[in-house]
Structures are given as structure tokens and as C-alpha cells.
Design an enzyme around this catalytic site. Sequence first.
Site, PDB file in Angstrom:
ATOM      1  N   GLY A   1      22.779  47.951  31.497  1.00 40.69           N
ATOM      2  CA  GLY A   1      22.603  46.546  31.133  1.00 40.69           C
ATOM      3  C   GLY A   1      22.403  46.382  29.634  1.00 40.69           C
ATOM      4  O   GLY A   1      23.038  47.047  28.810  1.00 40.69           O
ATOM      5  N   SER A   2      21.487  45.517  29.260  1.00 49.07           N
ATOM      6  CA  SER A   2      21.265  45.200  27.849  1.00 49.07           C
ATOM      7  C   SER A   2      20.642  46.354  27.077  1.00 49.07           C
ATOM      8  O   SER A   2      20.654  46.344  25.840  1.00 49.07           O
ATOM      9  CB  SER A   2      20.365  43.965  27.728  1.00 49.07           C
ATOM     10  N   THR A   3      20.103  47.339  27.773  1.00 49.36           N
ATOM     11  CA  THR A   3      19.525  48.469  27.045  1.00 49.36           C
ATOM     12  C   THR A   3      20.592  49.232  26.265  1.00 49.36           C
ATOM     13  O   THR A   3      20.284  49.919  25.285  1.00 49.36           O
ATOM     14  CB  THR A   3      18.824  49.437  28.018  1.00 49.36           C
ATOM     15  N   PHE A   4      21.854  49.082  26.681  1.00 51.16           N
ATOM     16  CA  PHE A   4      22.931  49.784  25.980  1.00 51.16           C
ATOM     17  C   PHE A   4      23.170  49.195  24.591  1.00 51.16           C
ATOM     18  O   PHE A   4      23.763  49.842  23.726  1.00 51.16           O
ATOM     19  CB  PHE A   4      24.221  49.711  26.813  1.00 51.16           C
ATOM     20  N   LYS A   5      22.707  47.975  24.357  1.00 54.34           N
ATOM     21  CA  LYS A   5      22.895  47.332  23.056  1.00 54.34           C
ATOM     22  C   LYS A   5      22.209  48.112  21.940  1.00 54.34           C
ATOM     23  O   LYS A   5      22.595  48.005  20.772  1.00 54.34           O
ATOM     24  CB  LYS A   5      22.354  45.901  23.101  1.00 54.34           C
TER      25      LYS A   5
END
Length: 333
Positions: free
Chosen positions: A312-316
Site C-alpha cells: 500500500g502507501s508504505t511503498f511510497k
Amino acid sequence: MIRTPLRPLARILEARARGDNPDAIERENLAARHEAMYDRDRGRAESRLFVLGLCFFAAFSTISIRMGVLAGTAPAEPTVSAAGVEIATQRAEILDRQGRILATNLETSALYAQPPMIVDPARAATELARIFPDLNAAALMEDFTGKRKFLWVRKVLSPEQQQAVHDIGEPGLLFGAREMRLYPNGALAAHVLGGASFGREGVSAAEVIGTAGIEKMFDDRLRDPARAAEPLQLSIDLTIQATMEQVLDTGMKLMNAKGAAGVLMDVHTGEVVAIASLPDFDPNERPAPPTKGNPSDSPLFNRAVQGVYELGSTFKIFTVAQAMELGLVNPRA
């Protein structure tokens, strides 16, 4: 053996010369012979009785000494542990970062039975089944009347249960000292602590070993007798942990979710200040691991470290880091 004649000729002639009856001499000698035989047989009988008395005295002395030893010592179960191996019972406490207790030890008792010493097996089995509803009276009766000489009845007793068993008044039901693991905060930080159970056991001691979590990871450290008085301090903060679990529980109920998890870390040190997974469990009564179905449905499943999720957004984080490394963005601009 030389016997004296009953009618010696010399005395017979002398008696006749005096006009006495010679038969009196025979009766006198016969009485003397019988008395000598009686004394000899009596001496033999007294010697035999003396030897027999010594044997009985030695036997009863041996039995008395053995009974005294048994009465003064607690009998050990022969199959508990290897001979000569001492059971280590000490286990260090676990504290949070503020020094508050997460896991400690509590002195209690275990209940075991010696069937040969049980006076009334039927009554003992019935009373134990009444005190411990999960026990079967028929099974206990079979154990108490069988060939077993030792059996565990209960590994941990509450003070009320111990008093109730004591009131039965059965000499074949005995208590053994125990030190069990206690988690005073109940389910709080359950997945962090994990839990503990008994390892090698004797009637007077039991080894407490870690089965999961911190208890298992640092089992050698916690069981080290040289460091038993030195608590193991974690980076977890009990207050923050309780707050996180409360927030997760509220959100889980609000969203009608199957579970929830959260990890809170100190950005400067990387220390884990709180880590939670719901649903949880009480490590004081740790449930058995599931044998079928989806493991994630068990409260033992730690969603914070065992669950697999999409990034999810942790990959950002990686996208921004690569952009900064290539000079495409300037965080100070």
C-alpha cells in the site's frame, strides 16, 4: 552323652543291706534324668526365642526407620526427570521501560496422589470431581484402584481449591510446592510476552519455560540462576500499549473488522514502544494452538508480525527515497 544307670548295683546292695526299698533309688534317678532333660530342652528353646526376638526387633526397627523417612520427606515421582538433575525454578521478571511489572512469579501448589495411601478411593474421586468439574470421577476411581503408585491430579491450585482438597482429609492426596508465571495485566501485551508453561517437574518443584513471545525468545536469559534477580526490561511502555490496544479495539468494532494490528516505534532510536494484535488472549490461561482451520483465526496469531499484507502507501517511502537519491527532488526546496 553318658547316662547314670537307673538302678546302680552298689546303691541297690547298700539299700538292701539297710532294709530300704531299691525301687526308690530308680524313681530318684529317673526324676533326676527327666529334670536334666527338661533343663536342656528349656535352654535350647530360650536360645531359639532369643534369636527369633532379635530378628523381629531388627525387622520392626527397619520398618519404623523407613516409615519415619517417608513421613519426613515428600516422595518424588520416578519418571519426572533424570536422576541427579536439579530442577531450576527461578525465573526473572519482565518489566516495561518504566519499570512496571509485565510478568512475575507466584508461589502456589500442585496436587498429586499416591493411590496405595488412599483410604477411601470412591469418596476421594467423588470429592475431587466436585472441586474440579473438568475431572471425571470414574477415571479417577480407576486410577486410584489400579496399579499406579503416583499420578498428577492438578498442576496448579488456587488457595480455595487447595483448602477444599485439604478438607477431604485423604492421606493419599498430597501437595507439592510450585512457582507459576503470573501476568498481572491480563491480556495486555499478550502477543509480546507470549506465555510460559511447566517443563520438567517434580513433586516439590517445577521448571517454568517460555512457550512463545519474549518468554521464549529470552528463555535462557530468564532461566539463568545467576541473573534471576535481574529483571528483563523491554522498550514497551505499558501506558502507550494499553492506549493503542484500546484504540484498535474501538476501530475494530466500529469497522466490524476481523482483526487489527499496530506498531508504534520511536523515530529516533527505532525502539518498539507498543505493538498490538487483536483479537488477543490472556497469557495466564493461554489457549492451545489450533490444529485445523486457518491459523489467523486463532487469537494466538500475531497479526503485527505474522500477517502478510499489501505494501500500500508504505511503498511510497521507497519512491521518495529513490527520487531524492537521483536528485529529482530537494526536500529543502
